[in-house]
Write a protein that holds these residues in place. Structure first.
Motif, mmCIF file in Angstrom:
data_model
loop_
_atom_site.group_PDB
_atom_site.id
_atom_site.type_symbol
_atom_site.label_atom_id
_atom_site.label_comp_id
_atom_site.label_asym_id
_atom_site.label_seq_id
_atom_site.Cartn_x
_atom_site.Cartn_y
_atom_site.Cartn_z
ATOM 1 N N THR A 93 0.859 -1.312 -0.100
ATOM 2 C CA THR A 93 -0.054 0.117 -0.012
ATOM 3 C C THR A 93 0.760 1.212 -0.068
ATOM 4 O O THR A 93 0.121 2.478 0.013
ATOM 5 N N LYS A 94 2.165 1.016 0.165
ATOM 6 C CA LYS A 94 3.166 2.257 -0.189
ATOM 7 C C LYS A 94 4.420 1.801 -0.809
ATOM 8 O O LYS A 94 4.621 0.608 -0.573
ATOM 9 N N TYR A 95 4.916 2.938 -1.197
ATOM 10 C CA TYR A 95 6.177 2.484 -2.181
ATOM 11 C C TYR A 95 7.146 1.630 -1.167
ATOM 12 O O TYR A 95 7.914 0.726 -1.880
ATOM 13 N N GLU A 96 7.490 2.235 -0.234
ATOM 14 C CA GLU A 96 8.543 1.394 0.678
ATOM 15 C C GLU A 96 7.807 0.640 1.587
ATOM 16 O O GLU A 96 7.552 0.719 2.701
ATOM 17 N N PHE A 97 7.818 -0.598 0.809
ATOM 18 C CA PHE A 97 6.566 -1.484 1.646
ATOM 19 C C PHE A 97 7.279 -2.587 2.166
ATOM 20 O O PHE A 97 6.598 -3.729 2.588
ATOM 21 N N GLU A 135 5.531 -4.184 5.218
ATOM 22 C CA GLU A 135 4.670 -4.628 4.788
ATOM 23 C C GLU A 135 4.568 -6.275 4.659
ATOM 24 O O GLU A 135 3.598 -6.976 4.608
ATOM 25 N N TYR A 192 0.474 0.723 -4.450
ATOM 26 C CA TYR A 192 1.428 1.138 -3.452
ATOM 27 C C TYR A 192 1.558 2.834 -3.898
ATOM 28 O O TYR A 192 2.411 3.470 -3.222
ATOM 29 N N ASN A 193 0.827 3.522 -4.857
ATOM 30 C CA ASN A 193 1.161 4.722 -5.242
ATOM 31 C C ASN A 193 -0.111 5.472 -5.270
ATOM 32 O O ASN A 193 -0.356 6.453 -5.861
ATOM 33 N N GLU A 217 -1.595 7.476 -3.381
ATOM 34 C CA GLU A 217 -1.891 8.904 -2.941
ATOM 35 C C GLU A 217 -1.401 9.963 -3.952
ATOM 36 O O GLU A 217 -1.617 11.136 -3.816
ATOM 37 N N TRP A 218 -0.878 9.265 -5.063
ATOM 38 C CA TRP A 218 -0.522 10.192 -5.996
ATOM 39 C C TRP A 218 -1.713 11.013 -6.641
ATOM 40 O O TRP A 218 -2.915 10.225 -6.907
#
Length: 178
Positions: A16-20, A23, A146-147, A149-150
């Motif tokens: 769910t985020k770029y630095e995963f 996770e 994972y992106n 939020e963009w």
């Protein structure tokens, strides 16, 4: 992921985020080791792409037909200080692009993608997209879990990216970066 360190990909959640790394239950150091092993294995060419290679080829060919150069701009390899690993990353990337038969003008390995001359950029990393947008360039997000939020332009397929290029009024300068 099954090729490396015996991580079962079927048990991994969609990031769910770029630095995963966390996770997936990995520390930053474990992720670095995982990635190093991936690079050393030289199996990038065996990793399935999101789109079929013929679709990737058609998109890049269409961009060329519209007068743009395809510039692959990747941070892959820039995370290493070991010159052997850097060289291996670059070679593996070129092998992968040749395997996909991608018609490219140039390949640039850099962490600073926003400094690369180009009219349109497609990327999946929010931090690269934001830097590109702040540099006054067209930044398009390749949609991933994972992106999310963009908040800018977003595509699910390269053909959608090509349509943005075709429909744009941007005057051509150097090319396209991904």
């Amino acid at each position: 992921l099954n090729y490396y360190q015996r991580i079962n990909q079927h048990k991994l959640t969609r990031p769910t985020k770029y630095e995963f790394a966390n996770e997936w239950g990995l520390s930053t150091e474990e992720w670095r080791l995982f990635y190093r092993d991936f690079v050393v294995s030289s199996k990038l060419v065996h990793i399935p792409t999101i789109e079929h290679s013929s679709e990737i080829f058609k998109a890049f060919k269409s961009v060329r037909e519209h007068g743009y150069d395809n510039i692959i701009c990747t941070a892959r390899g820039t995370e290493f200080v070991d010159r052997g690993l850097v060289r291996q990353c670059k070679g593996d990337t070129m092998s992968w692009l040749r395997f996909l038969k991608v018609p490219i003008y140039e390949v640039i390995h850099t962490k600073d993608k926003a400094s690369v001359e180009g009219d349109f950029f497609i990327d999946d990393a929010p931090h690269h997209l934001e830097a590109i947008r702040l540099a006054g360039k067209v930044a398009v997000c390749y949609n991933q879990s994972y992106n999310q939020e963009w908040d800018g332009l977003r595509v699910n397929r390269l053909s959608e990216f090509v349509k943005i290029i075709k429909d744009s009024n941007v005057e051509q300068t150097k090319g396209i970066s991904t």
